[in-house]
Scaffold this motif. Structure first.
Motif, mmCIF file in Angstrom:
data_model
loop_
_atom_site.group_PDB
_atom_site.id
_atom_site.type_symbol
_atom_site.label_atom_id
_atom_site.label_comp_id
_atom_site.label_asym_id
_atom_site.label_seq_id
_atom_site.Cartn_x
_atom_site.Cartn_y
_atom_site.Cartn_z
ATOM 1 N N GLY A 60 -5.590 -8.445 5.715
ATOM 2 C CA GLY A 60 -4.320 -8.854 6.305
ATOM 3 C C GLY A 60 -4.036 -7.983 7.535
ATOM 4 O O GLY A 60 -4.828 -7.137 7.921
ATOM 5 N N PRO A 61 -2.878 -8.256 8.133
ATOM 6 C CA PRO A 61 -2.574 -7.428 9.313
ATOM 7 C C PRO A 61 -2.276 -5.987 8.907
ATOM 8 O O PRO A 61 -1.866 -5.726 7.801
ATOM 9 N N PRO A 62 -2.505 -5.074 9.817
ATOM 10 C CA PRO A 62 -2.234 -3.681 9.491
ATOM 11 C C PRO A 62 -0.741 -3.447 9.281
ATOM 12 O O PRO A 62 0.094 -4.124 9.838
ATOM 13 N N VAL A 63 -0.460 -2.529 8.425
ATOM 14 C CA VAL A 63 0.910 -2.201 8.116
ATOM 15 C C VAL A 63 1.356 -1.134 9.124
ATOM 16 O O VAL A 63 0.724 -0.114 9.303
ATOM 17 N N PHE A 64 2.486 -1.416 9.849
ATOM 18 C CA PHE A 64 3.028 -0.441 10.786
ATOM 19 C C PHE A 64 4.107 0.338 10.102
ATOM 20 O O PHE A 64 4.945 -0.189 9.391
ATOM 21 N N SER A 65 4.102 1.571 10.323
ATOM 22 C CA SER A 65 5.134 2.376 9.731
ATOM 23 C C SER A 65 6.261 2.567 10.732
ATOM 24 O O SER A 65 6.055 2.761 11.895
ATOM 25 N N ARG A 66 7.479 2.477 10.291
ATOM 26 C CA ARG A 66 8.629 2.663 11.153
ATOM 27 C C ARG A 66 9.137 4.066 10.917
ATOM 28 O O ARG A 66 9.596 4.425 9.880
ATOM 29 N N GLY A 67 9.007 4.730 11.741
ATOM 30 C CA GLY A 67 9.238 6.050 11.585
ATOM 31 C C GLY A 67 10.329 6.809 11.858
ATOM 32 O O GLY A 67 11.120 7.377 12.032
#
Length: 189
Positions: free
Chosen positions: A182-189
């Motif tokens: 799946g698409p990469p998971v972006f972290s909201r930081g």
């Protein structure tokens, strides 16, 4: 197989063979055929005695004496336990039997005696060489099965161990067809 188990197996085989041959010879000699349950009961109940008589290493003298005594006992038991009616004396019957409250006398005629002598000789022959014959047959069957079994070649794949196969099967059952892509998971930081 331990020596005690082998001795009990020899006794059971000796008892069964002797009882069946004695019943057949008794019938051929002119006696009434014994009931099959009587034959089975005698075979079972006399197995420990036969194991004791055969001993650790059977000898021809001990074996012959045991078989001759057993043929006599079988004849008497087949006549006494097989007789359900009051005793009668007839010209065509093979023995004269008198039943008193404490004693029973059974005298076989020549035909009955001959049948039990032949049965004793056959029983001795079967028991004396029977175990050796069974070992020869077992070796022959083992050799035959060994030649019929397919041989594994060096280039054939070796199957995985059971533990690895079981772990892979359980993992695939638990996870099913779940795709981890799946698409990469972006972290909201």
């Amino acid at each position: 197989m331990t020596s005690r188990q082998l001795r009990l197996l020899r006794g059971a085989a000796a008892s069964s063979i002797a009882t069946i041959i004695a019943a057949v010879s008794h019938t051929i000699g002119g006696g009434a055929p014994p009931h099959p349950l009587l034959v089975i009961a005698l075979s079972v109940f006399l197995s420990p005695l036969a194991a004791l008589l055969v001993g650790r290493t059977p000898g021809m003298a001990r074996l012959s004496a045991a078989v001759v005594v057993s043929q006599t006992v079988f004849h008497v038991l087949f006549v006494v336990l097989g007789a359900t009616a009051a005793p009668t004396v007839s010209a065509g019957h093979h023995h004269v039997m008198t039943l008193d409250p404490l004693t029973s006398t059974v005298t076989p005629d020549a035909g009955m005696l001959g049948a039990h002598v032949v049965a004793a000789a056959l029983t001795i022959a079967l028991l004396w060489r029977g175990e050796q014959l069974m070992r020869i047959i077992a070796r022959w069957v083992h050799a035959l099965l060994r030649t019929r079994m397919p041989r594994l070649h060096a280039d054939w794949p070796v199957p995985a161990s059971f533990a690895i196969t079981a772990r892979n099967a359980i993992t695939s059952l638990l996870t099913g067809d779940i795709s981890r892509r799946g698409p990469p998971v972006f972290s909201r930081g």
